[in-house]
Design an enzyme around this catalytic site. Sequence first.
Site, PDB file in Angstrom:
ATOM      1  CB  ALA A  66      -0.882  -0.014   1.239  1.00 31.61           C
ATOM      2  N   GLY A 112       0.476  -4.869   0.983  1.00 35.42           N
ATOM      3  CA  GLY A 112      -0.710  -4.878   0.123  1.00 35.42           C
ATOM      4  C   GLY A 112      -0.494  -5.616  -1.195  1.00 35.42           C
ATOM      5  CD  GLU A 115      -1.773  -7.153   3.105  1.00 39.44           C
ATOM      6  OE1 GLU A 115      -2.174  -6.045   2.716  1.00 39.44           O
ATOM      7  OE2 GLU A 115      -0.983  -7.284   4.066  1.00 39.44           O
ATOM      8  CD  GLU A 135       1.435  -5.367   5.810  1.00 41.45           C
ATOM      9  OE1 GLU A 135       2.221  -6.327   5.969  1.00 41.45           O
ATOM     10  OE2 GLU A 135       0.568  -5.340   4.922  1.00 41.45           O
TER      11      GLU A 135
HETATM   12  N1  COA Z   1       4.637   3.044  -0.624  1.00 39.05           N
HETATM   13  C1  COA Z   1       5.009   4.200  -1.185  1.00 39.05           C
HETATM   14  N2  COA Z   1       6.121   4.307  -1.961  1.00 39.05           N
HETATM   15  C2  COA Z   1       6.841   3.203  -2.156  1.00 39.05           C
HETATM   16  C3  COA Z   1       6.511   1.964  -1.586  1.00 39.05           C
HETATM   17  C4  COA Z   1       5.327   1.905  -0.797  1.00 39.05           C
HETATM   18  N3  COA Z   1       4.902   0.766  -0.226  1.00 39.05           N
HETATM   19  N4  COA Z   1       7.445   1.039  -1.933  1.00 39.05           N
HETATM   20  C5  COA Z   1       8.323   1.698  -2.718  1.00 39.05           C
HETATM   21  N5  COA Z   1       7.980   2.990  -2.858  1.00 39.05           N
HETATM   22  C6  COA Z   1       8.664   4.051  -3.596  1.00 39.05           C
HETATM   23  C7  COA Z   1       9.869   4.560  -2.856  1.00 39.05           C
HETATM   24  O1  COA Z   1       9.513   5.524  -1.891  1.00 39.05           O
HETATM   25  C8  COA Z   1      10.684   5.127  -3.996  1.00 39.05           C
HETATM   26  O2  COA Z   1      10.134   6.368  -4.358  1.00 39.05           O
HETATM   27  P1  COA Z   1      11.106   7.641  -4.659  1.00 39.05           P
HETATM   28  O3  COA Z   1      11.956   7.186  -5.817  1.00 39.05           O
HETATM   29  O4  COA Z   1      10.159   8.744  -5.027  1.00 39.05           O
HETATM   30  O5  COA Z   1      11.885   7.874  -3.416  1.00 39.05           O
HETATM   31  C9  COA Z   1      10.405   4.163  -5.145  1.00 39.05           C
HETATM   32  O6  COA Z   1       9.182   3.510  -4.808  1.00 39.05           O
HETATM   33  C10 COA Z   1      11.474   3.102  -5.338  1.00 39.05           C
HETATM   34  O7  COA Z   1      11.649   2.412  -4.109  1.00 39.05           O
HETATM   35  P2  COA Z   1      13.066   2.247  -3.357  1.00 39.05           P
HETATM   36  O8  COA Z   1      12.791   2.030  -1.907  1.00 39.05           O
HETATM   37  O9  COA Z   1      13.962   3.371  -3.736  1.00 39.05           O
HETATM   38  O10 COA Z   1      13.583   0.895  -4.056  1.00 39.05           O
HETATM   39  P3  COA Z   1      14.628  -0.126  -3.437  1.00 39.05           P
HETATM   40  O11 COA Z   1      14.991  -1.034  -4.578  1.00 39.05           O
HETATM   41  O12 COA Z   1      15.722   0.567  -2.729  1.00 39.05           O
HETATM   42  O13 COA Z   1      13.803  -0.964  -2.346  1.00 39.05           O
HETATM   43  C11 COA Z   1      11.894  -2.161  -1.490  1.00 39.05           C
HETATM   44  C12 COA Z   1      12.730  -1.807  -2.724  1.00 39.05           C
HETATM   45  C13 COA Z   1      10.654  -2.889  -1.995  1.00 39.05           C
HETATM   46  C14 COA Z   1      12.677  -3.081  -0.553  1.00 39.05           C
HETATM   47  C15 COA Z   1      11.489  -0.856  -0.737  1.00 39.05           C
HETATM   48  O14 COA Z   1      10.915   0.018  -1.688  1.00 39.05           O
HETATM   49  C16 COA Z   1      10.483  -1.041   0.372  1.00 39.05           C
HETATM   50  O15 COA Z   1      10.844  -1.536   1.416  1.00 39.05           O
HETATM   51  N6  COA Z   1       9.222  -0.639   0.143  1.00 39.05           N
HETATM   52  C17 COA Z   1       8.194  -0.683   1.157  1.00 39.05           C
HETATM   53  C18 COA Z   1       7.731  -2.085   1.405  1.00 39.05           C
HETATM   54  C19 COA Z   1       6.660  -2.111   2.480  1.00 39.05           C
HETATM   55  O16 COA Z   1       6.912  -1.884   3.639  1.00 39.05           O
HETATM   56  N7  COA Z   1       5.434  -2.430   2.051  1.00 39.05           N
HETATM   57  C20 COA Z   1       4.316  -2.566   2.941  1.00 39.05           C
HETATM   58  C21 COA Z   1       3.507  -1.338   2.943  1.00 39.05           C
HETATM   59  S1  COA Z   1       2.083  -1.577   3.968  1.00 39.05           S
END
Ligand code: COA
Length: 260
Positions: A66, A112, A115, A135
């Site tokens: 999400a 999400g 999910e 989460e």
């Molecule tokens: N919500 C909002 N933005 C998200 C996102 C999320 N769940 N997951 C990734 N993004 C965005 C990042 O903020 C980034 O945006 P920016 O370039 O404007 O800063 C872009 O997507 C790329 O992500 P980034 O984190 O730079 O990529 P990465 O390869 O370094 O890491 C992940 C990949 C998936 C490990 C990392 O993005 C992450 O941990 N995301 C969140 C996962 C999460 O907790 N999901 C559950 C949400 S309830």
Amino acid sequence: MSYKNVLSKNQNGITTITINRPKKLNALNRETIQELHDAFNEADADSNSKVIIITGSGEKAFVAGADISEFAHFDVKEGAKLAAKGQKLLFDFIENLTTPVIAAINGFALGGGLELAMACHFRVASTNARMGLPETSLGVIPGYGGTQRLPQLVGKGRAMEMIMTAGMIDANQALSYGLVNHIVSQEELLPRCETIAEKIMKNSSVAIGKAIKAINANYKEGKDGYKTEIKQFGKCFGTEDFIEGTTAFLEKRKADFPGR
Ligand code: COA
């Protein structure tokens, strides 16, 4: 219909829905959830759409969760509303569709994203896929049915560990857990899903819809799945697909199901 964050195309009976926010790793913001609902609704209502495949655009992510930026400032009431609305609009909606839905997990499926994949009827992953419910690392619990569907699919102990550690599992582990049915290379992901869809389309779409209802009843509180099965089984006898299927068998020919 055309959408901002979602692509939808129908070819040979298969509708492929692609979440298209690759720069945000296809994170589900409010707009995308609404558009996905509309795209699924449209595909389900189209009698030329026999199977739906959902995937993420780009090579990195199915859906990275999400959209955290949208809910980081929410209070208790807003948090509960967010969970309830998404569940109704998209996750329960997909699970209860009578058109089969396959999740093609092409990369990260987190929060999400996992999910969403779990709300689909089954899942196929590419070798680079990584799955998890992170989460609790954000101070919240999995929503959108995550705490319910993960134990249903992988068992309670494994779900507890995945949710408590907030860690990710790779495609091989997901396969051994029964979370995904197959693993293929990224290039092969959509072709494999299409091959499975073609097999599904040879069968009665009407019967498949009723089978989905009966299977889902097993996981619904207050529903007796066996009773639902009896009801849906009986209903099949009143369908043109049943007449065609049994007649074709007795006439030693392939069935040509009229469908819904
Ligand atoms: N919500 C909002 N933005 C998200 C996102 C999320 N769940 N997951 C990734 N993004 C965005 C990042 O903020 C980034 O945006 P920016 O370039 O404007 O800063 C872009 O997507 C790329 O992500 P980034 O984190 O730079 O990529 P990465 O390869 O370094 O890491 C992940 C990949 C998936 C490990 C990392 O993005 C992450 O941990 N995301 C969140 C996962 C999460 O907790 N999901 C559950 C949400 S309830």
